[in-house]
Design an enzyme around this catalytic site. Structure first.
Site, PDB file in Angstrom:
ATOM      1  N   ASN A   1       0.814  -1.203   0.000  1.00  0.00           N
ATOM      2  CA  ASN A   1       0.000   0.000   0.000  1.00  0.00           C
ATOM      3  C   ASN A   1       0.857   1.268   0.000  1.00  0.00           C
ATOM      4  OD1 ASN A   1      -2.328   1.711   0.341  1.00  0.00           O
ATOM      5  ND2 ASN A   1      -3.349  -0.024   1.299  1.00  0.00           N
TER       6      ASN A   1
ATOM      7  N   HIS B   1      21.317  -0.393  14.646  1.00  0.00           N
ATOM      8  CA  HIS B   1      22.658  -0.070  15.148  1.00  0.00           C
ATOM      9  C   HIS B   1      22.960  -0.858  16.407  1.00  0.00           C
ATOM     10  CE1 HIS B   1      23.399   3.416  12.525  1.00  0.00           C
ATOM     11  NE2 HIS B   1      22.095   3.641  12.645  1.00  0.00           N
TER      12      HIS B   1
ATOM     13  N   ALA C   1      -2.646  -3.568  13.414  1.00  0.00           N
ATOM     14  CA  ALA C   1      -2.269  -2.174  13.194  1.00  0.00           C
ATOM     15  C   ALA C   1      -1.492  -1.642  14.390  1.00  0.00           C
ATOM     16  CB  ALA C   1      -3.519  -1.329  12.966  1.00  0.00           C
TER      17      ALA C   1
END
Length: 120
Positions: free
Chosen positions: A13, A43, A85
């Site tokens: 999307n 990192h 979500a």
């Protein structure tokens, strides 16, 4: 060297970040929703020199990643899994499992009888 592979009938999307520097494999019929970030780089925060490190991400067939979710390096999302979500995936997700939260945890299970194609 091609570090990005996207399977057939998958849908990516708008406003999605695909960081393939560490290797990114997306299976067939995967739905990646609006605003998702998939990051193979990070990192070493314990190092004086703060080096960047890259590790692969594998996303199985029929996975659905919900809006605004983040998938971090060195994880595998199993076939048919759902990332809710806003979830942040930091560990492997077993097949047909639904995960949500920060960090993502199992919140349910999905049917294993999936037969669809993602279409835009």
């Amino acid at each position: 060297l091609n570090k990005l592979s996207i399977g057939k009938d998958s849908h990516i999307n708008r406003m999605v970040t695909l960081d393939a520097r560490g290797g990114l494999t997306i299976g067939d019929s995967v739905s990646v929703s609006h605003g998702v970030m998939i990051m193979t780089g990070s990192h070493d925060v314990q190092s004086r020199h703060f080096p960047v490190k890259f590790y692969p991400i594998e996303i199985g067939d029929f996975v659905w990643i919900g809006c605004g979710a983040m998938v971090l390096q060195n994880v595998k999302i199993g076939k048919g899994a759902v990332v809710s979500a806003g979830a942040v995936v930091t560990k492997d997700v077993p097949p047909y499992t639904i995960v949500g939260g920060v960090p993502a945890k199992v919140i349910g299970h999905r049917t294993e009888d999936l037969e669809y194609r993602c279409t835009p």
